[in-house]
Design a protein around this motif. Structure first.
Motif, PDB file in Angstrom:
ATOM      1  N   PHE A  45       0.830  -1.207   0.000  1.00 42.50           N
ATOM      2  CA  PHE A  45       0.000   0.000   0.000  1.00 42.50           C
ATOM      3  C   PHE A  45       0.864   1.257   0.000  1.00 42.50           C
ATOM      4  N   LEU A  46       2.101   1.150   0.479  1.00 42.39           N
ATOM      5  CA  LEU A  46       2.956   2.327   0.614  1.00 42.39           C
ATOM      6  C   LEU A  46       3.549   2.786  -0.716  1.00 42.39           C
ATOM      7  N   ASP A  47       4.096   1.852  -1.510  1.00 38.82           N
ATOM      8  CA  ASP A  47       4.738   2.269  -2.758  1.00 38.82           C
ATOM      9  C   ASP A  47       4.168   1.599  -4.007  1.00 38.82           C
ATOM     10  N   GLY A  48       3.181   0.701  -3.839  1.00 39.20           N
ATOM     11  CA  GLY A  48       2.538   0.073  -4.988  1.00 39.20           C
ATOM     12  C   GLY A  48       3.327  -1.053  -5.631  1.00 39.20           C
ATOM     13  N   LYS A  49       4.476  -1.403  -5.073  1.00 36.16           N
ATOM     14  CA  LYS A  49       5.296  -2.474  -5.652  1.00 36.16           C
ATOM     15  C   LYS A  49       4.693  -3.840  -5.334  1.00 36.16           C
ATOM     16  N   VAL A  50       4.788  -4.745  -6.313  1.00 37.40           N
ATOM     17  CA  VAL A  50       4.289  -6.109  -6.141  1.00 37.40           C
ATOM     18  C   VAL A  50       5.495  -7.026  -5.943  1.00 37.40           C
ATOM     19  N   ILE A  51       5.454  -7.811  -4.865  1.00 39.26           N
ATOM     20  CA  ILE A  51       6.534  -8.765  -4.611  1.00 39.26           C
ATOM     21  C   ILE A  51       5.930 -10.158  -4.446  1.00 39.26           C
ATOM     22  N   GLU A  52       6.776 -11.178  -4.628  1.00 36.78           N
ATOM     23  CA  GLU A  52       6.328 -12.549  -4.438  1.00 36.78           C
ATOM     24  C   GLU A  52       6.806 -13.012  -3.074  1.00 36.78           C
ATOM     25  N   LYS A  53       5.929 -13.676  -2.328  1.00 38.01           N
ATOM     26  CA  LYS A  53       6.260 -14.129  -0.974  1.00 38.01           C
ATOM     27  C   LYS A  53       5.732 -15.546  -0.798  1.00 38.01           C
ATOM     28  N   THR A  54       6.519 -16.380  -0.133  1.00 39.48           N
ATOM     29  CA  THR A  54       6.105 -17.757   0.136  1.00 39.48           C
ATOM     30  C   THR A  54       5.771 -17.887   1.618  1.00 39.48           C
ATOM     31  N   PHE A  55       4.605 -18.446   1.910  1.00 39.46           N
ATOM     32  CA  PHE A  55       4.157 -18.663   3.290  1.00 39.46           C
ATOM     33  C   PHE A  55       4.140 -20.161   3.566  1.00 39.46           C
ATOM     34  N   HIS A  56       4.771 -20.563   4.691  1.00 40.66           N
ATOM     35  CA  HIS A  56       4.796 -21.969   5.091  1.00 40.66           C
ATOM     36  C   HIS A  56       3.811 -22.180   6.239  1.00 40.66           C
ATOM     37  N   ALA A  57       3.601 -23.445   6.602  1.00 41.01           N
ATOM     38  CA  ALA A  57       2.558 -23.816   7.567  1.00 41.01           C
ATOM     39  C   ALA A  57       2.586 -23.015   8.877  1.00 41.01           C
ATOM     40  N   GLY A  58       3.735 -22.759   9.456  1.00 37.21           N
ATOM     41  CA  GLY A  58       3.772 -22.076  10.750  1.00 37.21           C
ATOM     42  C   GLY A  58       3.794 -20.556  10.660  1.00 37.21           C
ATOM     43  N   ASP A  59       3.916 -20.015   9.446  1.00 35.46           N
ATOM     44  CA  ASP A  59       4.034 -18.562   9.279  1.00 35.46           C
ATOM     45  C   ASP A  59       2.745 -17.845   9.666  1.00 35.46           C
ATOM     46  N   LYS A  60       2.924 -16.730  10.325  1.00 31.41           N
ATOM     47  CA  LYS A  60       1.784 -15.885  10.708  1.00 31.41           C
ATOM     48  C   LYS A  60       2.083 -14.461  10.250  1.00 31.41           C
ATOM     49  N   CYS A  61       1.041 -13.736   9.869  1.00 32.42           N
ATOM     50  CA  CYS A  61       1.200 -12.311   9.578  1.00 32.42           C
ATOM     51  C   CYS A  61       0.060 -11.580  10.266  1.00 32.42           C
ATOM     52  N   GLU A  62       0.258 -10.317  10.496  1.00 27.80           N
ATOM     53  CA  GLU A  62      -0.707  -9.524  11.242  1.00 27.80           C
ATOM     54  C   GLU A  62      -1.743  -8.881  10.320  1.00 27.80           C
ATOM     55  N   GLU A  63      -2.869  -8.520  10.929  1.00 26.36           N
ATOM     56  CA  GLU A  63      -3.886  -7.758  10.219  1.00 26.36           C
ATOM     57  C   GLU A  63      -3.524  -6.281  10.390  1.00 26.36           C
ATOM     58  N   PRO A  64      -3.389  -5.529   9.280  1.00 28.11           N
ATOM     59  CA  PRO A  64      -2.957  -4.133   9.412  1.00 28.11           C
ATOM     60  C   PRO A  64      -4.047  -3.237   9.988  1.00 28.11           C
ATOM     61  N   ASN A  65      -3.619  -2.166  10.637  1.00 29.19           N
ATOM     62  CA  ASN A  65      -4.541  -1.176  11.179  1.00 29.19           C
ATOM     63  C   ASN A  65      -4.861  -0.173  10.070  1.00 29.19           C
ATOM     64  N   LEU A  66      -5.824  -0.524   9.209  1.00 25.65           N
ATOM     65  CA  LEU A  66      -6.184   0.331   8.073  1.00 25.65           C
ATOM     66  C   LEU A  66      -7.568   0.932   8.279  1.00 25.65           C
ATOM     67  N   VAL A  67      -7.676   2.238   8.015  1.00 27.88           N
ATOM     68  CA  VAL A  67      -8.955   2.934   8.103  1.00 27.88           C
ATOM     69  C   VAL A  67      -9.124   3.748   6.831  1.00 27.88           C
ATOM     70  N   GLU A  68     -10.306   3.645   6.219  1.00 33.66           N
ATOM     71  CA  GLU A  68     -10.577   4.415   5.001  1.00 33.66           C
ATOM     72  C   GLU A  68     -11.554   5.531   5.345  1.00 33.66           C
ATOM     73  N   LYS A  69     -11.215   6.764   4.928  1.00 34.04           N
ATOM     74  CA  LYS A  69     -12.071   7.916   5.208  1.00 34.04           C
ATOM     75  C   LYS A  69     -12.426   8.614   3.908  1.00 34.04           C
ATOM     76  N   THR A  70     -13.671   9.114   3.841  1.00 33.15           N
ATOM     77  CA  THR A  70     -14.077   9.945   2.713  1.00 33.15           C
ATOM     78  C   THR A  70     -13.626  11.367   3.014  1.00 33.15           C
ATOM     79  N   MET A  71     -12.836  11.921   2.116  1.00 33.30           N
ATOM     80  CA  MET A  71     -12.341  13.289   2.293  1.00 33.30           C
ATOM     81  C   MET A  71     -12.563  14.065   1.006  1.00 33.30           C
ATOM     82  N   GLN A  72     -12.648  15.377   1.136  1.00 31.82           N
ATOM     83  CA  GLN A  72     -12.868  16.239  -0.023  1.00 31.82           C
ATOM     84  C   GLN A  72     -11.553  16.902  -0.414  1.00 31.82           C
ATOM     85  N   TYR A  73     -11.223  16.811  -1.715  1.00 33.55           N
ATOM     86  CA  TYR A  73     -10.030  17.482  -2.220  1.00 33.55           C
ATOM     87  C   TYR A  73     -10.342  18.971  -2.309  1.00 33.55           C
TER      88      TYR A  73
END
Length: 187
Positions: A45-73
């Motif tokens: 989400f920060l720079d838009g780059k796509v990377i490939e990642k391999t996840f194994h059985a014991g791997d865990k990742c966190e849920e990000p603290n993301l909030v979407e707000k409607t704002m006016q330009y």
């Protein structure tokens, strides 16, 4: 909340080493020998780059603290884009890098979705269809058909899109912001 390998799916938002990602593609691999794993393509989400990642059985990742707000330009002050929260009227300023290519679809007063990660703005999304006025295009030539070719047109935000020959300068058109394509003329 930790997310395990079995819970991964396309579109899921995850956080790895403090960076929020979205899974854009994933494949569950079960080799003949050894344990199964998930091969995923993840987009930052920060720079838009796509990377490939391999996840194994014991791997865990966190849920990000993301909030979407409607704002006016509101406006661009020469250095920063100014936005206002439509509920609290609080204002924030984002740099050209933070706003990115979506700036060419924003007019003063446009409502946009701003994504915040840990209370820091990280991306701006404009509506998929926007209505913009054509400020410059080649004139209509005799013999042109409405189903024929296309010509370039400069819109009031500075964006350039291809439009049919029958559409004229000064008219308002709908544009798909994801594909940068002409949709239709506004009646």
């Amino acid at each position: 909340m930790a997310i395990g390998m079995s819970e991964l799916k396309k579109g899921l938002k995850i956080e790895i080493d403090g960076v929020p990602y979205r899974i854009v593609e994933y494949q569950h691999v079960k080799p003949g020998k050894g344990a199964a794993f998930v091969r995923a393509k993840i987009k930052s989400f920060l720079d838009g780059k796509v990377i490939e990642k391999t996840f194994h059985a014991g791997d865990k990742c966190e849920e990000p603290n993301l909030v979407e707000k409607t704002m006016q330009y509101l406006y661009h002050d020469g250095e920063m884009f100014q936005f206002m929260d439509t509920e609290t009227y609080e204002q924030i300023a984002l740099s050209d890098d933070q706003v990115g290519d979506v700036a060419k679809w924003m007019l003063d007063g446009t409502n946009v979705q701003i994504l915040f990660h840990n209370n820091k703005a990280i991306s701006v999304d404009v509506p998929q269809i926007v209505e913009l006025k054509i400020i410059e295009t080649a004139p209509n030539f005799k013999g042109d058909t409405s189903s024929g070719g296309k010509k370039p047109a400069t819109l009031e935000t500075g964006a350039v899109v291809q439009i049919p020959f029958h559409v004229l300068e000064g008219e308002v058109i709908r544009v798909n912001t994801e594909t940068a394509e002409y949709v239709e003329k506004v009646k």
